[in-house]
Design a protein around this motif. Structure first.
Motif, PDB file in Angstrom:
ATOM      1  N   SER A 181       0.822  -1.209   0.000  1.00 24.55           N
ATOM      2  CA  SER A 181       0.000   0.000   0.000  1.00 24.55           C
ATOM      3  C   SER A 181       0.863   1.270   0.000  1.00 24.55           C
ATOM      4  CB  SER A 181      -0.939   0.003   1.205  1.00 24.55           C
ATOM      5  OG  SER A 181      -0.201   0.222   2.377  1.00 24.55           O
ATOM      6  N   LEU A 182       2.177   1.098  -0.120  1.00 28.80           N
ATOM      7  CA  LEU A 182       3.064   2.271  -0.100  1.00 28.80           C
ATOM      8  C   LEU A 182       3.528   2.602  -1.520  1.00 28.80           C
ATOM      9  CD1 LEU A 182       5.313   1.337   2.962  1.00 28.80           C
ATOM     10  CD2 LEU A 182       3.399   2.959   2.900  1.00 28.80           C
ATOM     11  N   PRO A 183       3.878   3.871  -1.766  1.00 28.53           N
ATOM     12  CA  PRO A 183       4.457   4.217  -3.071  1.00 28.53           C
ATOM     13  C   PRO A 183       5.797   3.496  -3.224  1.00 28.53           C
ATOM     14  CG  PRO A 183       3.851   6.188  -1.839  1.00 28.53           C
ATOM     15  CD  PRO A 183       3.756   5.042  -0.892  1.00 28.53           C
ATOM     16  N   ALA A 184       6.066   3.035  -4.427  1.00 35.20           N
ATOM     17  CA  ALA A 184       7.215   2.160  -4.638  1.00 35.20           C
ATOM     18  C   ALA A 184       8.542   2.833  -4.276  1.00 35.20           C
ATOM     19  CB  ALA A 184       7.240   1.697  -6.080  1.00 35.20           C
ATOM     20  N   TRP A 185       8.593   4.134  -4.459  1.00 33.76           N
ATOM     21  CA  TRP A 185       9.886   4.770  -4.245  1.00 33.76           C
ATOM     22  C   TRP A 185       9.966   5.501  -2.908  1.00 33.76           C
ATOM     23  CZ3 TRP A 185      12.550   6.878  -9.279  1.00 33.76           C
ATOM     24  CH2 TRP A 185      12.683   5.791 -10.178  1.00 33.76           C
TER      25      TRP A 185
ATOM     26  N   ALA B 176       0.983  11.706   8.742  1.00 31.13           N
ATOM     27  CA  ALA B 176       2.227  12.247   9.296  1.00 31.13           C
ATOM     28  C   ALA B 176       3.223  12.629   8.206  1.00 31.13           C
ATOM     29  CB  ALA B 176       2.850  11.235  10.251  1.00 31.13           C
ATOM     30  N   PHE B 177       3.241  11.872   7.127  1.00 29.49           N
ATOM     31  CA  PHE B 177       4.229  12.119   6.077  1.00 29.49           C
ATOM     32  C   PHE B 177       3.548  12.205   4.714  1.00 29.49           C
ATOM     33  CE2 PHE B 177       6.041   9.489   9.433  1.00 29.49           C
ATOM     34  CZ  PHE B 177       6.984  10.365   9.942  1.00 29.49           C
ATOM     35  N   PRO B 178       2.733  13.227   4.529  1.00 31.19           N
ATOM     36  CA  PRO B 178       1.947  13.284   3.292  1.00 31.19           C
ATOM     37  C   PRO B 178       2.809  13.352   2.034  1.00 31.19           C
ATOM     38  CG  PRO B 178       1.719  15.307   4.579  1.00 31.19           C
ATOM     39  CD  PRO B 178       2.463  14.355   5.424  1.00 31.19           C
ATOM     40  N   VAL B 179       3.941  14.004   2.126  1.00 34.33           N
ATOM     41  CA  VAL B 179       4.757  14.159   0.911  1.00 34.33           C
ATOM     42  C   VAL B 179       5.288  12.809   0.449  1.00 34.33           C
ATOM     43  CG1 VAL B 179       6.790  15.250  -0.062  1.00 34.33           C
ATOM     44  CG2 VAL B 179       5.367  16.492   1.585  1.00 34.33           C
ATOM     45  N   GLU B 180       5.877  12.072   1.405  1.00 35.10           N
ATOM     46  CA  GLU B 180       6.463  10.780   1.043  1.00 35.10           C
ATOM     47  C   GLU B 180       5.406   9.802   0.548  1.00 35.10           C
ATOM     48  OE1 GLU B 180       7.297  12.535   3.571  1.00 35.10           O
ATOM     49  OE2 GLU B 180       9.479  12.688   3.595  1.00 35.10           O
ATOM     50  N   LEU B 181       4.184   9.949   1.090  1.00 33.31           N
ATOM     51  CA  LEU B 181       3.142   8.971   0.767  1.00 33.31           C
ATOM     52  C   LEU B 181       2.408   9.318  -0.519  1.00 33.31           C
ATOM     53  CD1 LEU B 181       1.757   6.460   2.350  1.00 33.31           C
ATOM     54  CD2 LEU B 181       3.793   7.554   3.283  1.00 33.31           C
ATOM     55  N   THR B 182       2.649  10.491  -1.058  1.00 30.71           N
ATOM     56  CA  THR B 182       1.916  10.850  -2.274  1.00 30.71           C
ATOM     57  C   THR B 182       2.865  11.219  -3.402  1.00 30.71           C
ATOM     58  OG1 THR B 182       1.706  13.060  -1.342  1.00 30.71           O
ATOM     59  CG2 THR B 182      -0.220  11.626  -1.184  1.00 30.71           C
TER      60      THR B 182
END
Lengths: 358, 494, 176
Positions: free
Chosen positions: A87-91, A133-139
Motif C-alpha cells: 500500500s506504499l508508493p514504490a519509491w 504524518a508524512f503526506p509528501v512521502e506517501l503521495t
C-alpha cells in the motif's frame, strides 16, 4: 488423572498459519509484477517493510517473554508487513516502510494483545498514520520504470534512493500522479472528469494490467483479483466481503455517473483504481477486524465500499480504502453485537415482536 | 423464503455443517460378522439416559439368555437383560465406557456356553394394540441406538400422545468411519422396514421418510427394494454432510420444519428413530427378544482388519479389536462412537453398551493434536454451526467465566462442527460441554441450598413444637400437682 | 495560563461534586439489608463461618466486615448470589475448592448415642437410641457439627462421591 480428550477427535486440515501463508501465496504474483514494474526500489522497500514487521513482532514477544518461534511462524506478521508494503508508493524511503511496520505491529496489534485482539487492521492503520504524518512521502508517485528497461534504475542507484534518499540526477519523473489523484486535482480546477481522464492519458487496459503509477499493490488489479478469487475457491476467505465492497463502490458510481458523467467518475475506473481490489480481497477480509457472521460481513463490506466512494468523491483525499477500512473496523463490534444469525428453533426477532404485540 | 424451503432446494443446498473425510470404505464392503461367545461379560446397569436399572439377580444365580438382570426404575429408564445364558459372578462397580473412567454398577456374567434363550413366542405385531407394543418395547429395554440412548418406549408414548403424523427414519450415519447402520440396512432391510411399520402402527403416523446420506448407494437401494410394497415409506437420498444424523437437522432437511428451542420433535408432529433402533424394535415386538446385542464398527488406522461385528452387550472392547486382527500400531486414541462426537475410552476393558456404534483405535495421523492458538474471529465456526450459533463469541465468554453472557448454550447440540473447522484449533465444543456441566452444577447447588433452608426451618418448627409440648406437659403436671396438693390440704382441713 | 486555571477549576469543581455525592447520596445500609442477607443464608446456624450463627454473619456481610465467600454450606451458588446482592466481585478462587462434603457414619464405631442427630441442623441423620445412625445424602450440608460431638469418632466428613451422572467436563486447560 490425565484429563480425557474431548470430541471431536478429528480435525479439518487447516490452521492459522496455513490460512496466512495461503493469503501470502495469493499475493505473490501481484507483488512480483509490481516489483518488475517499479524496479529495484520496490523490492528494497518490500524487503524492509516485511523485515521490520517480523522484527517488531519478535521484539514485542521478547518483551512479553513469550516464545517467539511459534508466533512468528504463523505468518501473520509477514502478511501485515506485506500488505503495508503493497500500500506504499514504490519509491518511498526505507524509513517509511520500517516506521509503518513498527507502528502496525507494536501499536495497532501487540498493544491490543496480539493476534486476534486488535480492533483495527494493522496495515491500514499504519498506512493512515503515515499518510497523515508524512503526506509528501506517501503521495510521491513515479511513472513506472520496469526492471531491465532503458530508464530503470540500477541496483546501486536504487540503494541510494531507498536508503539515502538520493534521487538519481538523470531522473525527474516524479510527477506522475495516480488516476484518482489526478482527477481530484483537475476537478478542483473545474475541469470535467472526461477531460481529466483524457489528459491523464491512461487507457483502460493499462489500468487492468497495472501499467501505471501507484502504490505497489494498487497497480496489478487483474493479478490481485485472480489471487483473491483463488482464495475464495480454496475457502480461505468467503465471498461476502469482497463482493460487498465492490458493490458498495460500483453501485453509487454507476448511478451518479449515469446522472452526471462530467462530475462523477465511472464505476470501472473506480473499481480498478486505488487499492480497491487489494482492499476488497485482502484487507477488508482480515478475519480479526471484520464481523464473524455472513450477514455482518455483507454489511461491513458494503460500508467499506460506500465510504470509499464517498471519500473519493467528496473527501479531501484521493485515496480512501484505508480510511474506509479503519472506519468500518470500528463498527465491527457493533455489527457483531446486533447482526446475529437466527438460532435454529427460535422465532425470528420480528416474528417474536409480532407475537408479543398481538 | 418459500422457495428456499422447497424440498428440492432444502435437501440439496445444506448450508451448515462440515465435510469430514468419511473413511468408511475400510468396513462398509464387508458383511457383519458375529463375535464368538466371550469368556466374561460386564453388563452395566446404566446404558441409557435416565435412571440406572435396579439389579434383580443375585451373585451365583444362573440366568438364561434374555432374562432380566436389572429392572427399570423411574419414568425415564430401561431394563437390562442377560446377553447369554450363564452365571452371575459379581454385581459391582466396573469401569464404564466413559472418559471419566468412573465405575458404574454392572452385572458380571460368566457364559455357560449353551446360549440358551428364555422362552419367547412369535407374535403378529399388527394384532397388538399401540399400548401393548409400547409395553413390549419398554420391557425389551430398547433405547436409541444412534448414541443418544433415550428409552424408545418413552419416545413412543410421547408420540402416541402428541399426534405424530410422520416417522423419520435416521439412516444418515454421518459420523466418519462408522458403517454399522449401512451394513444393517444392506443386510436386514426387510426387518428394518417391518420395524418402521410397527412404529407407524404404534403411534398412528401416516407416513415414514427414511433419510440416508448419498454416500451409501447400496443401503439406499436395499431399503428402497424392501419398502417397494409399502407406499407409506419413502426412502430419500440426502447430501453427505455432518451432522445430518442429528435429529433437529434431519427433521429440517426432510420436513422443512424446525423444532422449537424448548420443544421436542413431537411438537412438530414427527418422531425420529435410528435404523438400528427400528431393527431392535422389530426383534422385540415380533419375537419378544430383548435388546442384548448390537452391530459395532471396529475401525481406525491402528486396527489390523477393520470390520463390522455383531456383539453381545457387555463384551469388553478388547475382544472386538482382537477379533479384527488386533492392533498394528499403538493407538493414539481409543474411542467409543465416531471421531466427531465419540467418547474417549480409558482402556479397551470397557464393555460394549447399547449406544456403542463403534470402537475406533485411531493412529497418530488421524487425530487432531495441534495446540490451540488465539481466535482470529474468522467466522468459520459460525458458518459450520448447524444451530446458527456464534461459537467464537460463546467460547470467549466461557473462557473468562461469563457463563451467563453465553447466548444459545442450551441450543448447542455438541456436534463438534465448530471445533472441527476452527483454524486456531480452539476446543470450542469442549468449552460448551464444560459450561453446560458447570451450569448444571450451579442449578443443583441452588436446589440444594433451597432444600437445606427448608430442612432447617422444618427442624426449627419441630424443636419449637417439642418445646411447646414439653412446656405444656410440665404445666399440666404442675397443675395436677397443685390440684393434688389442694385436695390433700382440703382433706387435711376436713 | 488560562488553560491551567480552567483545568484546575474544573478539577476542583468536579472533585467537590464527587465528595458531596459520596456524602449525601450514600446508599444507606440498614438492618433491612442484613435481614435480607440472612434470608439468603442456609440458616442452619452451623458456625463454620466463624460467626455464632447466620444472623451475626449476615450483619457482618451487610456492613462489609466479612467476605462473600464465608459460607461453606452455601457453596459457590451462594457466593454469586451474595456478590450480586452486595455489588461486589465474586472471587471464588480465594475459597477453598468447595467440594461438597458429606458426613458418613462408620457402622463399626457407632454406638447409637443419638448425640449427632440432636445437633444436626437439617435433621439429616436418622436413627434411634442404641441403633446405628445413618446420614441422608440429600439433606446433609457438610457442616461437620456431628463430627465434633461424636464420642467414638464414628462420623467422618468425606467429599461427595462423583458418579457418572454428576461428572462434568473440566474447563479446557488452554492459555489461549
Amino acid at each position: 488423572m490425565i484429563h480425557a480428550s474431548h470430541a471431536p477427535h478429528a480435525h479439518a486440515p487447516t490452521s492459522i498459519s496455513r490460512v496466512m501463508w495461503l493469503v501470502i501465496a495469493a499475493l505473490v504474483p501481484a507483488t512480483l509484477f509490481s516489483i518488475w514494474l517499479n524496479g529495484w526500489p520496490a523490492l528494497l522497500l518490500w524487503a524492509v517493510t516485511v523485515g521490520s514487521a517480523v522484527f517488531a513482532e519478535f521484539f514485542c514477544l521478547r518483551l512479553a517473554q513469550r516464545p517467539a518461534a511459534p508466533v512468528l511462524s504463523d505468518g501473520s506478521a509477514v502478511l501485515t508487513g506485506w500488505l503495508l508494503a503493497l500500500s506504499l508508493p514504490a519509491w518511498a524511503p526505507w524509513w517509511i516502510g520500517a516506521l509503518g511496520a513498527f507502528f502496525a505491529i507494536v501499536v495497532v496489534k501487540q498493544v491490543f494483545g496480539g493476534l486476534g485482539q486488535n480492533l483495527f487492521n494493522p496495515a491500514m492503520a499504519a498506512r493512515v498514520m503515515l499518510l497523515i504524518a508524512f503526506p509528501v512521502e506517501l503521495t510521491t508517485w513515479v511513472q513506472p520504470a520496469p526492471l531491465f528497461s532503458a530508464d530503470a534504475l540500477s541496483l546501486s542507484q536504487s540503494f541510494a534512493l531507498t536508503f539515502l534518499g538520493q534521487m538519481p540526477s538523470s531522473f525527474d519523473a516524479l510527477s506522475g500522479a495516480t488516476t484518482l489523484g489526478h482527477i481530484k486535482t483537475e476537478l478542483t480546477r473545474d475541469i470535467s472528469v472526461v477531460q481529466a481522464l483524457a489528459g491523464h492519458g491512461q487507457s483502460m487496459s493499462a489500468s487492468l494490467f497495472g501499467l501505471h503509477g501507484g502504490s505497489l499493490g494498487e497497480t496489478a488489479a487483474m493479478l490481485l483479483a485472480a489471487g483473491g478469487l483463488a482464495l475464495i475457491a480454496l475457502r480461505v476467505i468467503s465471498w461476502h466481503i469482497p463482493l460487498a465492497v465492490l458493490a458498495g463502490v460500483a453501485l453509487p458510481a454507476l448511478l451518479l455517473h449515469a446522472h452526471d458523467p462530467a462530475r462523477y467518475l465511472d464505476a470501472t475506473t473506480h473499481l480498478l483504481s486505488g487499492g480497491l481490489i487489494l482492499g476488497a480481497f485482502f484487507i477488508a477480509t482480515d478475519p480479526v477486524t471484520s464481523p464473524g457472521t455472513p450477514r455482518g460481513q455483507l454489511i461491513f463490506g458494503f460500508g467499506i465500499g460506500l465510504l470509499t466512494w464517498l471519500i473519493r468523491t467528496y473527501g479531501g483525499y484521493p485515496e480512501a480504502v484505508a480510511f474506509a477500512v479503519i472506519l468500518m473496523n470500528a463498527l465491527t463490534p457493533v455489527i457483531d453485537r446486533y447482526v446475529r444469525p437466527r438460532i435454529y428453533g427460535h422465532a425470528s426477532k420480528a416474528a417474536s415482536k409480532k407475537g408479543a404485540a398481538s | 423464503m418459500n422457495i428456499l424451503n422447497h424440498p428440492i432446494i432444502r435437501r440439496t443446498m445444506v448450508r451448515w455443517g462440515v465435510h469430514p473425510d468419511a473413511r468408511k470404505q475400510a468396513t462398509s464392503p464387508q458383511d457383519i460378522e458375529r463375535l464368538p461367545l466371550p469368556a466374561i461379560l460386564h453388563i452395566p446397569l446404566l446404558q441409557h439416559s435416565g435412571a440406572p436399572a435396579k439389579p434383580v439377580v443375585s451373585v451365583g444365580q444362573h440366568v438364561l439368555k434374555g432374562e432380566l438382570l436389572g429392572a427399570r426404575q423411574g419414568n425415564i429408564s430401561a431394563p437390562v437383560h442377560a446377553p447369554t445364558s450363564g452365571t452371575v459372578v459379581a454385581i459391582s462397580d466396573y469401569p464404564a465406557p466413559h472418559p471419566s473412567g468412573l465405575g458404574v454398577l454392572s452385572v458380571s456374567l460368566e457364559p455357560d456356553g449353551e446360549d440358551r434363550w428364555i422362552e419367547c413366542a412369535e407374535t403378529d405385531p399388527f394384532s397388538l394394540t399401540p399400548a401393548q407394543i409400547a409395553e413390549r418395547v419398554s420391557a425389551a429395554g430398547v433405547v436409541g441406538m444412534g448414541g443418544a440412548t433415550f428409552p424408545s418406549s418413552v419416545k413412543m408414548l410421547l408420540g402416541q400422545r402428541s399426534q405424530v403424523h410422520t416417522l423419520l427414519v435416521n439412516g444418515s450415519e454421518c459420523e466418519p468411519y462408522l458403517s454399522c447402520d449401512d451394513r444393517l440396512m444392506r443386510e436386514r432391510a426387510a426387518k428394518i422396514i417391518e420395524g418402521i411399520r410397527i412404529v407407524l402402527h404404534a403411534v398412528g403416523a401416516k407416513k415414514a421418510l427414511c433419510g440416508i446420506e448419498n454416500n451409501k448407494p447400496a443401503a439406499i437401494e436395499a431399503m428402497r427394494r424392501a419398502a417397494a410394497e409399502v407406499p407409506a415409506i419413502e426412502v430419500i437420498a440426502l447430501p453427505t454432510r455432518y451432522p445430518m444424523g442429528s435429529d433437529r437437522q434431519l427433521i429440517h432437511v426432510l420436513t422443512g420444519q424446525e423444532v422449537p428451542s424448548d420443544g421436542r420433535s413431537a411438537d412438530v408432529g414427527v418422531l425420529v428413530h435410528n435404523v438400528g433402533t427400528l431393527y431392535a424394535i422389530q426383534q422385540a415386538v415380533r419375537f419378544g427378544r430383548p435388546l442384548i446385542s448390537r452391530v459395532v464398527t471396529v475401525a481406525g488406522g491402528a486396527v489390523a482388519r477393520p470390520r463390522n461385528l455383531e456383539v453381545l452387550l457387555g463384551t469388553p472392547a478388547r475382544l472386538l479389536v482382537e477379533h479384527c486382527g488386533g492392533l498394528r500400531e499403538t493407538p493414539a486414541r481409543l474411542l467409543m462412537g465416531g471421531p466427531m462426537m465419540g467418547l474417549q475410552l480409558p482402556s479397551l476393558d470397557a464393555p460394549i453398551i447399547k449406544g456403542s456404534s463403534g470402537i475406533l483405535a485411531l493412529g497418530a495421523h488421524e487425530i487432531a493434536k495441534e495446540q490451540p492458538s488465539p481466535c482470529i474471529r474468522c467466522g468459520q465456526c459460525v458458518s459450520a454451526c448447524p444451530m446458527n450459533l456464534m461459537p467464537f463469541e460463546m467460547s470467549a465468554n466461557i473462557r473468562v467465566g461469563e457463563l451467563d453472557a453465553v447466548q444459545g448454550l442450551k441450543d448447542c447440540i455438541s456436534c463438534g462442527s465448530c471445533s472441527y473447522v476452527c483454524p486456531a484449533h480452539i476446543p470450542l465444543s469442549h468449552y460448551f460441554d464444560y459450561a453446560k456441566g458447570e451450569l448444571t452444577v450451579r442449578e443443583r447447588g441452588k436446589l440444594r441450598q433451597e432444600s437445606i433452608r427448608q430442612l432447617t426451618s422444618a427442624r426449627k418448627t419441630r424443636l419449637e413444637q417439642e418445646a411447646r409440648e414439653k412446656a405444656e406437659a410440665a404445666a399440666r403436671r404442675k397443675a395436677e400437682r397443685e390440684r393434688a396438693k389442694a385436695t390433700a390440704a382440703q382433706g387435711k382441713a376436713s | 495560563m488560562i488553560a491551567v486555571i480552567s483545568l484546575t477549576a474544573l478539577g476542583v469543581a468536579l472533585g467537590l461534586g464527587l465528595g458531596l455525592a459520596a456524602r449525601f447520596l450514600r446508599v444507606e445500609q440498614d438492618d433491612g439489608l442484613a435481614s435480607e442477607i440472612e434470608a439468603m443464608l442456609p440458616g442452619s446456624q452451623c458456625g463454620q463461618c466463624g460467626f455464632p450463627g447466620c444472623g451475626p454473619a449476615a450483619a457482618a456481610l451487610a456492613s462489609g466486615n466479612a467476605p462473600v465467600t464465608l459460607c461453606p454450606p452455601g457453596g459457590s451458588a451462594l457466593v454469586r448470589q451474595l456478590a450480586d446482592k452486595l455489588g461486589v466481585e465474586a472471587v471464588t478462587s480465594g475459597m477453598k475448592e468447595s467440594v461438597p462434603m458429606l458426613a458418613v457414619v462408620e457402622e463399626e464405631l457407632c454406638i447409637g448415642c443419638t448425640k449427632c442427630f440432636r445437633v444436626c441442623p437439617t435433621d439429616a441423620i436418622v436413627g434411634a437410641p442404641k441403633q446405628i445412625h445413618n446420614v441422608l445424602r440429600e439433606a446433609c450440608t457438610g457442616c461437620g457439627k456431628c463430627v465434633d460431638v461424636c464420642p467414638t469418632m464414628a462420623v467422618n466428613m468425606t467429599p461427595m462421591p462423583v458418579t457418572l451422572q454428576s461428572w462434568i467436563w473440566h474447563k479446557p486447560a488452554v492459555a489461549a
